[in-house]
Every structure is written in C-alpha cells, then in structure tokens.
Design an enzyme around this catalytic site. Structure first.
Site, PDB file in Angstrom:
ATOM      1  N   ASN A 175       0.866  -1.179   0.000  1.00 22.32           N
ATOM      2  CA  ASN A 175       0.000   0.000   0.000  1.00 22.32           C
ATOM      3  C   ASN A 175       0.903   1.230   0.000  1.00 22.32           C
ATOM      4  O   ASN A 175       1.513   1.550   1.016  1.00 22.32           O
ATOM      5  CB  ASN A 175      -0.888  -0.036   1.259  1.00 22.32           C
ATOM      6  N   TRP A 176       0.989   1.875  -1.135  1.00 21.20           N
ATOM      7  CA  TRP A 176       1.878   3.043  -1.242  1.00 21.20           C
ATOM      8  C   TRP A 176       1.297   4.291  -0.573  1.00 21.20           C
ATOM      9  O   TRP A 176       1.972   5.299  -0.442  1.00 21.20           O
ATOM     10  CB  TRP A 176       2.182   3.338  -2.723  1.00 21.20           C
ATOM     11  N   LYS A 177       0.025   4.212  -0.173  1.00 22.55           N
ATOM     12  CA  LYS A 177      -0.634   5.378   0.458  1.00 22.55           C
ATOM     13  C   LYS A 177      -0.439   6.602  -0.437  1.00 22.55           C
ATOM     14  O   LYS A 177      -0.431   6.461  -1.655  1.00 22.55           O
ATOM     15  CB  LYS A 177      -0.118   5.583   1.888  1.00 22.55           C
TER      16      LYS A 177
ATOM     17  N   HIS B 204      -9.515   1.050   5.051  1.00 20.19           N
ATOM     18  CA  HIS B 204      -8.238   1.259   5.750  1.00 20.19           C
ATOM     19  C   HIS B 204      -8.476   2.205   6.933  1.00 20.19           C
ATOM     20  O   HIS B 204      -9.281   3.127   6.840  1.00 20.19           O
ATOM     21  CB  HIS B 204      -7.203   1.850   4.786  1.00 20.19           C
TER      22      HIS B 204
ATOM     23  N   GLU C  66      -6.851   4.594   7.986  1.00 16.56           N
ATOM     24  CA  GLU C  66      -6.627   6.014   7.667  1.00 16.56           C
ATOM     25  C   GLU C  66      -7.856   6.615   6.991  1.00 16.56           C
ATOM     26  O   GLU C  66      -8.095   7.822   7.083  1.00 16.56           O
ATOM     27  CB  GLU C  66      -5.365   6.148   6.804  1.00 16.56           C
TER      28      GLU C  66
ATOM     29  N   GLU D 110      -5.126  -4.970  10.573  1.00 16.63           N
ATOM     30  CA  GLU D 110      -4.115  -3.935  10.780  1.00 16.63           C
ATOM     31  C   GLU D 110      -4.414  -3.186  12.080  1.00 16.63           C
ATOM     32  O   GLU D 110      -5.241  -2.264  12.092  1.00 16.63           O
ATOM     33  CB  GLU D 110      -4.144  -2.928   9.619  1.00 16.63           C
TER      34      GLU D 110
ATOM     35  N   GLY E 191       2.754   2.182  10.838  1.00 19.20           N
ATOM     36  CA  GLY E 191       3.749   3.250  10.734  1.00 19.20           C
ATOM     37  C   GLY E 191       4.473   3.552  12.033  1.00 19.20           C
ATOM     38  O   GLY E 191       5.199   4.536  12.123  1.00 19.20           O
TER      39      GLY E 191
ATOM     40  N   SER F 261       3.605  -2.168  10.316  1.00 19.58           N
ATOM     41  CA  SER F 261       5.047  -2.233  10.592  1.00 19.58           C
ATOM     42  C   SER F 261       5.682  -3.563  10.176  1.00 19.58           C
ATOM     43  O   SER F 261       6.593  -4.050  10.850  1.00 19.58           O
ATOM     44  CB  SER F 261       5.334  -1.922  12.062  1.00 19.58           C
TER      45      SER F 261
ATOM     46  N   GLY G   9       2.939  -1.161   4.193  1.00 19.11           N
ATOM     47  CA  GLY G   9       2.978   0.249   3.843  1.00 19.11           C
ATOM     48  C   GLY G   9       4.388   0.677   3.466  1.00 19.11           C
ATOM     49  O   GLY G   9       4.868   0.412   2.362  1.00 19.11           O
ATOM     50  N   GLY G  10       5.074   1.332   4.401  1.00 25.03           N
ATOM     51  CA  GLY G  10       6.375   1.945   4.135  1.00 25.03           C
ATOM     52  C   GLY G  10       7.375   1.030   3.442  1.00 25.03           C
ATOM     53  O   GLY G  10       8.081   1.461   2.521  1.00 25.03           O
TER      54      GLY G  10
HETATM   55  P1  13P Z   1       3.197   0.366   7.541  1.00 21.96           P
HETATM   56  O1  13P Z   1       3.672  -0.940   6.937  1.00 21.96           O
HETATM   57  O2  13P Z   1       3.925   1.546   7.013  1.00 21.96           O
HETATM   58  O3  13P Z   1       3.140   0.275   9.043  1.00 21.96           O
HETATM   59  O4  13P Z   1       1.667   0.551   7.043  1.00 21.96           O
HETATM   60  C1  13P Z   1       0.779  -0.481   7.189  1.00 21.96           C
HETATM   61  C2  13P Z   1      -0.455  -0.148   6.438  1.00 21.96           C
HETATM   62  O5  13P Z   1      -1.215   0.715   6.837  1.00 21.96           O
HETATM   63  C3  13P Z   1      -0.715  -0.868   5.199  1.00 21.96           C
HETATM   64  O6  13P Z   1      -2.013  -0.646   4.732  1.00 21.96           O
END
Ligand code: 13P
Length: 249
Positions: A11-13, A97, A99, A167, A173, A212, A233-234
């Site tokens: 997920n590149w957000k 998600h 967020e 999640e 994050g 994470s 994510g990251g």
């Molecule tokens: P991180 O891997 O950056 O913690 O993000 C997780 C996430 O929200 C994937 O959708």
C-alpha cells in the site's frame, strides 16, 4: 481443505510520482528472475494506476486501488469509482483502511457499500479491520475487530474472491507490532467469523496482517497460523525491501 494462496500487497498510500514507477519495474524484474510463492500486488495512488498497469504489463504483479466510492458514477466531485479503477488497470482495491475510517469518517456500513461496488466492477476487495491502542488496552481488541468483520463484509461476498487485512491501528507506521500470540488469536477469531458467515469461501479467504511489517520481522509474522500474507505500507515503497518480505513466505 487447501489453505488460501498467500497475498503480499504493498500500500503506497499517498506516496509516489511517476518516477516511483522505477521501483515497480525493479520489483517486476526481481520477480521475473525468481517467481514468488505468494501473489503480489501494488496499490499506488490512483493517479499512478494507469501508468503502472502499462509499466507492469506481462508481469505477475497485480495492481490495486486504495479506496473507491460505492456508486459507479455520478455527481461526486473528487471521488473515484470501482469501475474507474478497473478501467485504469486495477484488479484489487483496499477498502476500509484505518486512515480512511479515521480521516474520512468511514463506518463499517460505508465500507460494506464500497465492497458491493468493488464486486460489481469485478475488483477483488481487501477489507481492512483493526483495533486502536485504547481498545486493545481495554481488552476489547477481538470484540472490536469481530464487529468490524461482521459490519464491513456484506453477504454479497459469499463465493467471491476477497481478502481481509488485520491492521492494528497502533501498529501502522509506528514500528510496533503485536505479540505473535496476539496476531494468532486475532487471525483465528477472524477465520472463525469468515467461516461462519461464508462457509467454504471463508476458509479460502486470505487473512493478511498489516502494521510495521519489515524485512526483519516478516518471516516470523508470516509463519503465524492463519496469517496468509501481508499488507505492507512503508516497506513496499522500495523494491529491495519489498522483495525480502515477499520472499519471507
Ligand atoms: P506500515 O507498513 O507503514 O506500518 O503501514 C501499514 C499499512 O497501513 C498498510 O495498509
């Protein structure tokens, strides 16, 4: 019963301009040299879906959106429908998600309506659930997540291909992850709910862990019972990190 085929999705957000397609190309090259056991997906910002679809043509990497509107079209300025994501080259879409739930007030009912929209368009939904730190500390994590599973997964999913991503909000994050035993307990609870609601479809649905996930912890997390992949994510932004996570299953 055959276990679900694992899925590792990035997920590149809200990260990535056209130059970031180089990372997607690099990932495709690494996978071509050595195919993965898991299915692999990248979910870039909506602006990159079309270009990424071209860049990854002929590769084994599927492309996903990060959200969609429930309706197919209409006077909804700024929104994107599942049909539009599909038309641009997406095969999957992340829905619910945390967020989006926190930043856009999305309820379980909103997420369920989006899931129906995704299925209508022929997209595979990845539905996200997860508790806050306060909910976990209060001992309510499993109840909260089971409520989300029941509220955000409509009956329309029976017989369809989809994934659930657990999640924990506090793990996203933050560099923090739950204890492996807590991941196992949560995934078992989600599995039980999926089987109750969808029968054999529920047994075959991948349950991803997200929050994470890094090259350093991927192997132990992905070895937990009923963890059938990861939503990353990251660490999905760099091909050299993401490939290590992909190869950890
Ligand atoms: P991180 O891997 O950056 O913690 O993000 C997780 C996430 O929200 C994937 O959708």
């Amino acid at each position: 019963m055959t276990p679900p085929r694992p899925l590792i999705a990035g997920n590149w957000k809200m990260h990535g301009l056209a130059a970031a397609l180089e990372e997607a190309r690099a990932l495709a090259g690494l996978l071509k040299a050595q195919p993965a056991a898991a299915r692999v997906a990248l979910c870039p910002p909506a602006t990159l879906i079309d270009q990424m679809a071209w860049a990854l043509k002929g590769s084994d990497i599927a492309i996903g959106g990060q959200d969609c509107r429930a309706e197919a079209s209409g006077a909804f300025t700024g929104d994107v429908s599942a049909e539009m994501l599909k038309d641009a080259g997406a095969a999957l879409v992340i829905l619910g998600h945390s967020e989006r739930r926190a930043g856009h007030g999305e309820s379980d009912a909103d997420v369920a309506a989006k899931v129906v929209g995704a299925l209508r368009a022929g997209l595979e939904p990845i539905v996200c659930v997860g508790e806050s730190l306060a909910e976990r500390r209060a001992g309510h994590a499993i109840d909260v997540v089971q409520g989300q599973v029941r509220g955000a997964l409509p009956a329309d999913l029976a017989g369809r291909t989809f994934a659930v991503a657990y999640e924990p909000v506090w793990a996203i994050g933050s560099g923090l992850t739950p204890r492996l035993a807590d991941i196992e307990a949560m995934h078992a609870a989600i599995r039980a709910d999926l089987i109750e609601a969808f029968g054999p479809t529920g047994a075959a649905t991948p349950i991803l862990y997200g929050g994470s996930v890094k090259p350093a912890n991927a192997r132990e997390i992905l070895a937990v019972a009923d963890v059938n992949g990861a939503l990353v994510g990251g660490a999905s932004l760099k091909a050299t990190d993401f490939i290590e996570i992909i190869r950890a299953i």
